[in-house]
Design a protein around this motif. Structure first.
Motif, PDB file in Angstrom:
ATOM      1  N   GLU A   1       0.671  -1.117   0.021  1.00 25.19           N
ATOM      2  CA  GLU A   1      -0.106   0.207  -0.017  1.00 25.19           C
ATOM      3  C   GLU A   1       0.852   1.040   0.094  1.00 25.19           C
ATOM      4  O   GLU A   1       0.337   2.435  -0.599  1.00 25.19           O
ATOM      5  CB  GLU A   1      -1.126  -0.028   1.120  1.00 25.19           C
ATOM      6  CG  GLU A   1      -0.457   0.152   2.560  1.00 25.19           C
ATOM      7  CD  GLU A   1       0.029  -1.116   3.174  1.00 25.19           C
ATOM      8  OE1 GLU A   1       0.656  -2.093   2.524  1.00 25.19           O
ATOM      9  OE2 GLU A   1      -0.292  -1.224   4.254  1.00 25.19           O
TER      10      GLU A   1
ATOM     11  N   GLY B   1       3.773   1.431  -1.700  1.00 30.86           N
ATOM     12  CA  GLY B   1       4.755   1.385  -2.567  1.00 30.86           C
ATOM     13  C   GLY B   1       5.838   0.227  -2.233  1.00 30.86           C
ATOM     14  O   GLY B   1       5.943  -0.214  -1.319  1.00 30.86           O
TER      15      GLY B   1
ATOM     16  N   ASN C   1      -0.958   3.790  -2.548  1.00 31.35           N
ATOM     17  CA  ASN C   1      -1.524   3.476  -3.583  1.00 31.35           C
ATOM     18  C   ASN C   1      -2.726   3.200  -3.942  1.00 31.35           C
ATOM     19  O   ASN C   1      -3.354   2.637  -2.840  1.00 31.35           O
ATOM     20  CB  ASN C   1      -0.658   1.994  -4.097  1.00 31.35           C
ATOM     21  CG  ASN C   1       0.860   2.414  -4.629  1.00 31.35           C
ATOM     22  OD1 ASN C   1       1.083   3.371  -5.415  1.00 31.35           O
ATOM     23  ND2 ASN C   1       1.677   1.438  -4.412  1.00 31.35           N
TER      24      ASN C   1
END
Length: 208
Positions: free
Chosen positions: A166, A168, A208
């Protein structure tokens, strides 16, 4: 000016665990233990250490200082060449203490092999399992309070990859009895032109 910045959120464990993964939340750490979430963001807004060459090189440099799990979940010493994968955990040796635990673990594995051969011929007492070996031999085992204290004593810091992605590629949680060593080393590896930016609450970190 580099092509990326490093963002981090730090808090005591009693606060940090409520905003982290289940894996981190279940660590048997004391409430006052220091934890941080670390991630990278490129200048064009990309999330992850893979968004530019410079941040990727920083992550490789960090890994090169640490013991780590390989793809077979075996504990390995600091790599001499860059890895082609992201280890799920990193252990930064503290004054040779973690190396001694690693050596003890490797000796235990050898003694187990000898025991397996001897026990075919006669009754033989198996070797005593070190605490680190009990943790390493069960990759999904949670870090209980005994293992936490062992790691905190023998490592300057321990990093745990954020597996959900989440934050990266390469984002991780890190814990230590004193995170000052980690952030000092991170700043040295990143160089003087990389911004390392604290974020008060994890909700303010890009995802993300």
């Amino acid at each position: 000016m580099t092509d990326y910045s490093i963002l981090y959120h730090t808090a005591c464990f009693d606060q940090f665990k409520h905003d982290s993964s289940t894996r981190t939340e279940r660590i048997g750490a004391p409430d006052a233990a220091e934890f941080a979430l670390v991630m990278a963001k490129s200048q064009d807004g990309g999330i992850g250490f893979d968004q530019c060459a410079a941040s990727g090189n920083l992550l490789k440099a960090l890994i090169s200082h640490c013991f780590h799990f390989n793809v077979q979940n075996a504990l390995c010493p600091p790599p001499k060449t860059p890895l082609a994968y992201l280890p799920r955990m990193l252990f930064r040796d503290k004054n040779g203490r973690f190396k001694a635990l690693h050596d003890e673990h490797m000796n235990f594995k050898q003694e187990l092999k000898k025991h397996a051969i001897l026990s075919r011929r006669r009754e033989s007492k198996p070797p005593s399992q070190p605490l680190l070996s009990a943790f390493l031999d069960e990759p999904q085992t949670e870090i209980n309070s005994q293992v936490y204290e062992l790691l905190a004593h023998s490592c300057h810091y321990v990093c745990m990859a954020k597996l959900a992605g989440e934050y990266g590629h390469g984002a991780f949680d890190v814990f230590s009895n004193d995170l000052e060593f980690f952030f000092t080393e991170l700043a040295i590896l990143a160089g003087p032109h990389t911004a390392i930016i604290p974020v008060e609450h994890p909700s303010a970190l890009p995802m993300n």
